[in-house]
Motif scaffolding. Structure first.
Motif, PDB file in Angstrom:
ATOM      1  N   LYS A 128      14.996   8.128 -22.640  1.00 37.53           N
ATOM      2  CA  LYS A 128      14.885   6.790 -23.628  1.00 37.53           C
ATOM      3  C   LYS A 128      16.367   6.308 -22.872  1.00 37.53           C
ATOM      4  CE  LYS A 128      10.884   7.747 -25.041  1.00 37.53           C
ATOM      5  NZ  LYS A 128      10.093   6.966 -25.162  1.00 37.53           N
ATOM      6  N   THR A 129      16.467   6.341 -21.414  1.00 41.77           N
ATOM      7  CA  THR A 129      18.011   5.629 -21.243  1.00 41.77           C
ATOM      8  C   THR A 129      17.664   4.133 -20.625  1.00 41.77           C
ATOM      9  OG1 THR A 129      18.186   7.097 -19.045  1.00 41.77           O
ATOM     10  CG2 THR A 129      19.473   7.670 -21.172  1.00 41.77           C
ATOM     11  N   TYR A 130      16.504   4.380 -19.619  1.00 41.33           N
ATOM     12  CA  TYR A 130      16.021   3.026 -18.932  1.00 41.33           C
ATOM     13  C   TYR A 130      14.457   2.905 -18.995  1.00 41.33           C
ATOM     14  CZ  TYR A 130      19.997   3.434 -16.051  1.00 41.33           C
ATOM     15  OH  TYR A 130      21.300   2.662 -16.316  1.00 41.33           O
ATOM     16  N   ARG A 131      13.891   1.612 -19.312  1.00 41.68           N
ATOM     17  CA  ARG A 131      12.404   1.350 -19.139  1.00 41.68           C
ATOM     18  C   ARG A 131      12.589   0.282 -18.225  1.00 41.68           C
ATOM     19  NH1 ARG A 131      11.466  -1.775 -24.743  1.00 41.68           N
ATOM     20  NH2 ARG A 131      11.303   0.283 -25.558  1.00 41.68           N
ATOM     21  N   ILE A 132      10.733   0.957 -17.768  1.00 45.16           N
ATOM     22  CA  ILE A 132      10.318  -0.191 -16.545  1.00 45.16           C
ATOM     23  C   ILE A 132       9.012  -0.968 -17.010  1.00 45.16           C
ATOM     24  CG2 ILE A 132       8.987   1.705 -16.035  1.00 45.16           C
ATOM     25  CD1 ILE A 132      10.255  -1.028 -13.599  1.00 45.16           C
ATOM     26  N   LEU A 133       9.440  -2.592 -17.640  1.00 44.74           N
ATOM     27  CA  LEU A 133       8.553  -2.961 -18.352  1.00 44.74           C
ATOM     28  C   LEU A 133       7.544  -4.194 -17.480  1.00 44.74           C
ATOM     29  CD1 LEU A 133       8.985  -5.090 -21.647  1.00 44.74           C
ATOM     30  CD2 LEU A 133       8.714  -6.257 -19.710  1.00 44.74           C
TER      31      LEU A 133
ATOM     32  N   ARG B  19       0.879  -0.983   0.297  1.00 43.47           N
ATOM     33  CA  ARG B  19      -0.150  -0.113  -0.196  1.00 43.47           C
ATOM     34  C   ARG B  19       0.611   1.441  -0.282  1.00 43.47           C
ATOM     35  NH1 ARG B  19      -5.304  -1.175   4.175  1.00 43.47           N
ATOM     36  NH2 ARG B  19      -5.754  -2.670   3.430  1.00 43.47           N
ATOM     37  N   LEU B  20       2.244   0.531  -0.171  1.00 42.88           N
ATOM     38  CA  LEU B  20       3.220   2.519  -0.150  1.00 42.88           C
ATOM     39  C   LEU B  20       3.743   2.246  -1.647  1.00 42.88           C
ATOM     40  CD1 LEU B  20       4.764   1.408   3.048  1.00 42.88           C
ATOM     41  CD2 LEU B  20       3.476   3.281   2.358  1.00 42.88           C
ATOM     42  N   ALA B  21       3.245   2.257  -2.809  1.00 45.32           N
ATOM     43  CA  ALA B  21       3.535   1.295  -4.057  1.00 45.32           C
ATOM     44  C   ALA B  21       4.211   2.825  -4.878  1.00 45.32           C
ATOM     45  CB  ALA B  21       2.810   1.036  -5.505  1.00 45.32           C
ATOM     46  N   THR B  22       3.240   3.744  -4.822  1.00 41.07           N
ATOM     47  CA  THR B  22       3.752   5.156  -5.149  1.00 41.07           C
ATOM     48  C   THR B  22       5.049   5.114  -4.313  1.00 41.07           C
ATOM     49  OG1 THR B  22       0.977   6.090  -5.038  1.00 41.07           O
ATOM     50  CG2 THR B  22       3.099   7.554  -5.680  1.00 41.07           C
ATOM     51  N   THR B  23       5.154   6.088  -3.560  1.00 42.53           N
ATOM     52  CA  THR B  23       6.755   6.037  -2.835  1.00 42.53           C
ATOM     53  C   THR B  23       7.431   4.927  -3.013  1.00 42.53           C
ATOM     54  OG1 THR B  23       5.787   7.117  -1.445  1.00 42.53           O
ATOM     55  CG2 THR B  23       7.638   6.273  -0.928  1.00 42.53           C
ATOM     56  N   LEU B  24       7.459   3.818  -2.780  1.00 45.27           N
ATOM     57  CA  LEU B  24       8.639   2.663  -3.166  1.00 45.27           C
ATOM     58  C   LEU B  24       8.943   2.624  -4.422  1.00 45.27           C
ATOM     59  CD1 LEU B  24       7.015  -0.162  -0.911  1.00 45.27           C
ATOM     60  CD2 LEU B  24       9.213   1.028  -0.634  1.00 45.27           C
ATOM     61  N   LEU B  25       8.069   3.096  -5.339  1.00 43.67           N
ATOM     62  CA  LEU B  25       8.514   3.039  -6.867  1.00 43.67           C
ATOM     63  C   LEU B  25       9.419   4.578  -7.907  1.00 43.67           C
ATOM     64  CD1 LEU B  25       5.111   1.597  -8.768  1.00 43.67           C
ATOM     65  CD2 LEU B  25       7.269   1.138  -8.945  1.00 43.67           C
ATOM     66  N   TRP B  26       8.675   5.964  -7.000  1.00 45.87           N
ATOM     67  CA  TRP B  26       9.171   6.662  -6.510  1.00 45.87           C
ATOM     68  C   TRP B  26      11.047   6.108  -6.601  1.00 45.87           C
ATOM     69  CZ3 TRP B  26      11.258  10.859  -9.312  1.00 45.87           C
ATOM     70  CH2 TRP B  26      12.006  11.691  -8.042  1.00 45.87           C
ATOM     71  N   GLU B  27      10.856   6.293  -5.299  1.00 44.74           N
ATOM     72  CA  GLU B  27      12.436   5.854  -4.740  1.00 44.74           C
ATOM     73  C   GLU B  27      13.914   5.145  -5.504  1.00 44.74           C
ATOM     74  OE1 GLU B  27      14.043   7.564  -2.554  1.00 44.74           O
ATOM     75  OE2 GLU B  27      12.543   8.431  -1.275  1.00 44.74           O
ATOM     76  N   ALA B  28      12.945   3.734  -5.676  1.00 45.27           N
ATOM     77  CA  ALA B  28      13.329   2.882  -6.644  1.00 45.27           C
ATOM     78  C   ALA B  28      13.932   3.519  -8.534  1.00 45.27           C
ATOM     79  CB  ALA B  28      12.836   1.570  -7.530  1.00 45.27           C
ATOM     80  N   LEU B  29      13.044   4.719  -8.884  1.00 46.24           N
ATOM     81  CA  LEU B  29      13.252   4.891 -10.072  1.00 46.24           C
ATOM     82  C   LEU B  29      13.847   5.748  -9.962  1.00 46.24           C
ATOM     83  CD1 LEU B  29       9.661   3.873 -11.073  1.00 46.24           C
ATOM     84  CD2 LEU B  29      11.948   2.132 -11.882  1.00 46.24           C
ATOM     85  N   LYS B  30      13.852   7.196  -9.368  1.00 41.96           N
ATOM     86  CA  LYS B  30      14.198   8.577  -9.719  1.00 41.96           C
ATOM     87  C   LYS B  30      15.470   8.517  -9.646  1.00 41.96           C
ATOM     88  CE  LYS B  30      15.408   9.029  -4.700  1.00 41.96           C
ATOM     89  NZ  LYS B  30      15.151   9.520  -2.600  1.00 41.96           N
ATOM     90  N   ASP B  31      16.373   7.258  -9.408  1.00 43.29           N
ATOM     91  CA  ASP B  31      17.567   7.527  -9.702  1.00 43.29           C
ATOM     92  C   ASP B  31      18.332   6.833 -11.388  1.00 43.29           C
ATOM     93  OD1 ASP B  31      18.628   8.047  -7.096  1.00 43.29           O
ATOM     94  OD2 ASP B  31      19.213   6.579  -6.250  1.00 43.29           O
ATOM     95  N   PHE B  32      17.148   7.099 -11.870  1.00 41.64           N
ATOM     96  CA  PHE B  32      17.335   5.950 -13.055  1.00 41.64           C
ATOM     97  C   PHE B  32      16.663   6.734 -14.259  1.00 41.64           C
ATOM     98  CE2 PHE B  32      17.515   2.660  -9.940  1.00 41.64           C
ATOM     99  CZ  PHE B  32      18.903   2.051 -10.914  1.00 41.64           C
TER     100      PHE B  32
END
Length: 505
Positions: free
Chosen positions: A355-360, A315-328
C-alpha cells in the motif's frame, strides 16, 4: 586456460585453484591488482591499493576465499555478521572467525543483530531480514574513514600481507565488497528467480560485479573449493540451518537439484551456461526496453504516466507493465490484473501489496503515484476513497444525496460542498502553481490562484503550503480557501460531495 568448470585435483597440484583465482582476478577484476599496464610500451605501474571488504561467515566458501585473497596478496577487511538466530552455534561461529582473523592477522569487524525482532518490526521473513541487515551494514562500511573508526566498529587485528603491502594502505576506505558465492549459489539463484517470475534479468542470476559487490567464485564449483580447503587444511564451521529444507534455497539444494542430477547428470554445467546466455540476452532485451521507455514513460512531478494507447498497440503490455512497476513493489502476480485497467474506466486502480504505490486509470493514461503523504507531490483520489492524507493534512470525502431544499450551507473555509453532477473521478490533489486559475465562489470571472492568494493576504510561507483539488483538469477547490463557483451547490443539486480539510498539526 579455460576459467569454466575445470576439475581440480588437489593431490596433483594444490596451487591450481590459486592460479585459477588469479586468472579470474586478472580477467574480471583487473582494477584490484597492484600493477596496471600503462602507456604504449605497456609498462607496469604500481597502483595505490584500497582494501576489500570480505563477507566471512566462517563457512567453507568464505574461509577459502579469505585464504585465496591472503595468498594473492590483496588487502582485505573481514566482516562477520551475527544474527543471533542459532543460539550457541551463532556464538561459536563468531568466536571461530575471530580466531582465524587473529591467526592470519587480518583486520576484522564484527556486528551483531537481533534479526528476529527486526523481522517482526519489518514484517519480513527471517531470510529477507537477515539479507537486508547484512547488506545495509556492508554498504555503510564502504567509503567509511577507517582511520577514525570509533569503538563500535573496531578493527580487531592487523597484518602485513604476503605481497609486502604494509598493513592496509593508509587504512583507506574500502571500495568494494567481495562475497564467496560460487557456482552452486548461482544455479540456485537462477531457479529461485525462475520460480518467482522475476523476468529475464532474474534468469541471468548474479553477476561477477554488481555495483559495489564482487563475486569472483561464481563459476567455481563447490566441490573444487572443498578439495582445496582439505588440501590446504583450511578450517571452517558448518551452519546446521543449511540442512533445513524449511528454507527455500536449502529445499532446492537438497531436494530439487539432486533429483534433477539423477535424470540430467550435467545439469549444473547446462544451467550455468544458460545464465551466461540469459545475461547476454538481457543486454539486448534492455536495449529494446529502453527504446519503448522513451516513447511510453512520462514523468510529471512524482507520477509516472503510461499511455494506454501505446501499451495496447505494443502487444507487449504484460512485459512493459512489469518493467514499469517491479521497482515499486508490485508483484509479478498482480500484472495480469493491472493489465485489465487498460480496458477499465477512469478511476479504476490497484495498489501494491505494501500500500505504498497505486496504479490508476485516468482517462488516456495509467498513472503510478505514491500513497505515502510524505512522498506525494500529487495525489490521485478515486471515487471509493473516503479519506486521503497528504503533505498538509487530511481530506475526508462524503457523498450526500439531500432531500430537496435540505442542504445546509456550511460557512467554513475548511469545508467544500460541491455539486457532484459535473465532477469526474479520479480527482487530482496537488500543490498550486503559477498559471493556475479558477472561478472563486461568488464570482463569475476567473481569477489566477496567485492573485487570489495575494488578495487574501497570504504570505510567501503560507502560499507554499496551498494545494488545489482538480476534476478533469479544472480546479474545483483551493483547499482550505474557497471552492470554485462552477461547482457550487444549489436547490436543484441531487448529489453533493462534501470535503473536509483537517490541517496537520
Amino acid at each position: 586456460m579455460s576459467l569454466n568448470n575445470q576439475h581440480i585435483d588437489a593431490k596433483d597440484n594444490k596451487d591450481l585453484l590459486l592460479r585459477r583465482f588469479k586468472e579470474i582476478l586478472k580477467s574480471k577484476f583487473p582494477y584490484l591488482l597492484p600493477f596496471a599496464k600503462k602507456g604504449s610500451d605497456r609498462t607496469l605501474e604500481r597502483r595505490k591499493m584500497r582494501p576489500l571488504l570480505l563477507a566471512v561467515s566462517g563457512g567453507m566458501d568464505s574461509m577459502v576465499l579469505g585464504h585465496l585473497l591472503y595468498e594473492a596478496g590483496l588487502p582485505a577487511i573481514w566482516v562477520h555478521c551475527n544474527f543471533k538466530l542459532r543460539g550457541e552455534e551463532s556464538t561459536r561461529d563468531e568466536d571461530f572467525v575471530r580466531q582465524q582473523a587473529d591467526f592470519l592477522q587480518v583486520p576484522l569487524i564484527v556486528q551483531s543483530f537481533d534479526a528476529k525482532q527486526k523481522a517482526k518490526e519489518w514484517k519480513m521473513s527471517i531470510e529477507e531480514t537477515a539479507r537486508k541487515l547484512r547488506y545495509d551494514f556492508f554498504k555503510s562500511l564502504l567509503q567509511q574513514d577507517f582511520r577514525s573508526l570509533n569503538g563500535s566498529h573496531k578493527l580487531e587485528s592487523y597484518r602485513l600481507n604476503s605481497a609486502g603491502i604494509e598493513q592496509l594502505p593508509g587504512l583507506q576506505a574500502p571500495e568494494f565488497l567481495m562475497t564467496a558465492h560460487h557456482c552452486g549459489d548461482q544455479i540456485e539463484t537462477l531457479l529461485l528467480n525462475f520460480f518467482r517470475g522475476t523476468g529475464i534479468a532474474g534468469l541471468g542470476a548474479m553477476r561477477f560485479k554488481n555495483d559495489y559487490i564482487l563475486r569472483p567464485l561464481l563459476e567455481v564449483k563447490r566441490a573444487d573449493l572443498l578439495r582445496y580447503a582439505r588440501a590446504m587444511q583450511i578450517p571452517w564451521v558448518e551452519d546446521s540451518s543449511n540442512q533445513s529444507t524449511d528454507y527455500t534455497r536449502n529445499f532446492l539444494r537438497h531436494e530439487i537439484l539432486p533429483a534433477l542430477k539423477k535424470q540430467y547428470p550435467y545439469i549444473e554445467d547446462t544451467l550455468l551456461d544458460n545464465t551466461r546466455r540469459f545475461q547476454q540476452g538481457g543486454v539486448l532485451y534492455q536495449k529494446g526496453l529502453d527504446a519503448y521507455k522513451k516513447r511510453l514513460y512520462l514523468w510529471k512531478n512524482d507520477q509516472l504516466h503510461l499511455s494506454v494507447l501505446l501499451l495496447q498497440k505494443s502487444r507487449l503490455a504484460t512485459t512493459l507493465l512489469w518493467e514499469a512497476l517491479k521497482d515499486f513493489d508490485f508483484s509479478a502476480g498482480q500484472i495480469s490484473e493491472v493489465e485489465k485497467l487498460l480496458e477499465a474506466g477512469s478511476g479504476a486502480y490497484m495498489d501494491n501489496p505494501e500500500k505504498t504505490y497505486r496504479i490508476l486509470r485516468n482517462r488516456a493514461h495509467l498513472v503510478l503515484t505514491p500513497l505515502s503523504p510524505e512522498k506525494a507531490l500529487t495525489v490521485l483520489i478515486a471515487s471509493t476513497d473516503h479519506s486521503v492524507e497528504f503533505g498538509e493534512g487530511l481530506l475526508e470525502l462524503q457523498s450526500i444525496e439531500p432531500v430537496s431544499g435540505s442542504v445546509k450551507i456550511i460557512q467554513d473555509p475548511a469545508v467544500a460542498q460541491l455539486d457532484s453532477r459535473d465532477i469526474q473521478f479520479p480527482l487530482v490533489l496537488r500543490k498550486w502553481k503559477e498559471g493556475d486559475y479558477f472561478y472563486p465562489l461568488g464570482m463569475r470571472k476567473k481569477k489566477k490562484v496567485a492573485r487570489f492568494l495575494t488578495d487574501n493576504k497570504l504570505g510567501i510561507h503560507e502560499k507554499s503550503r496551498i494545494w488545489v483539488l482538480e476534476s478533469a483538469g479544472r480546479i474545483i477547490w483551493v483547499v482550505g480557501q474557497r471552492p470554485d463557483d462552477r461547482f457550487k451547490i444549489s436547490a436543484g443539486s441531487e448529489k453533493v460531495l462534501k470535503i473536509r480539510f483537517t490541517e496537520k498539526k
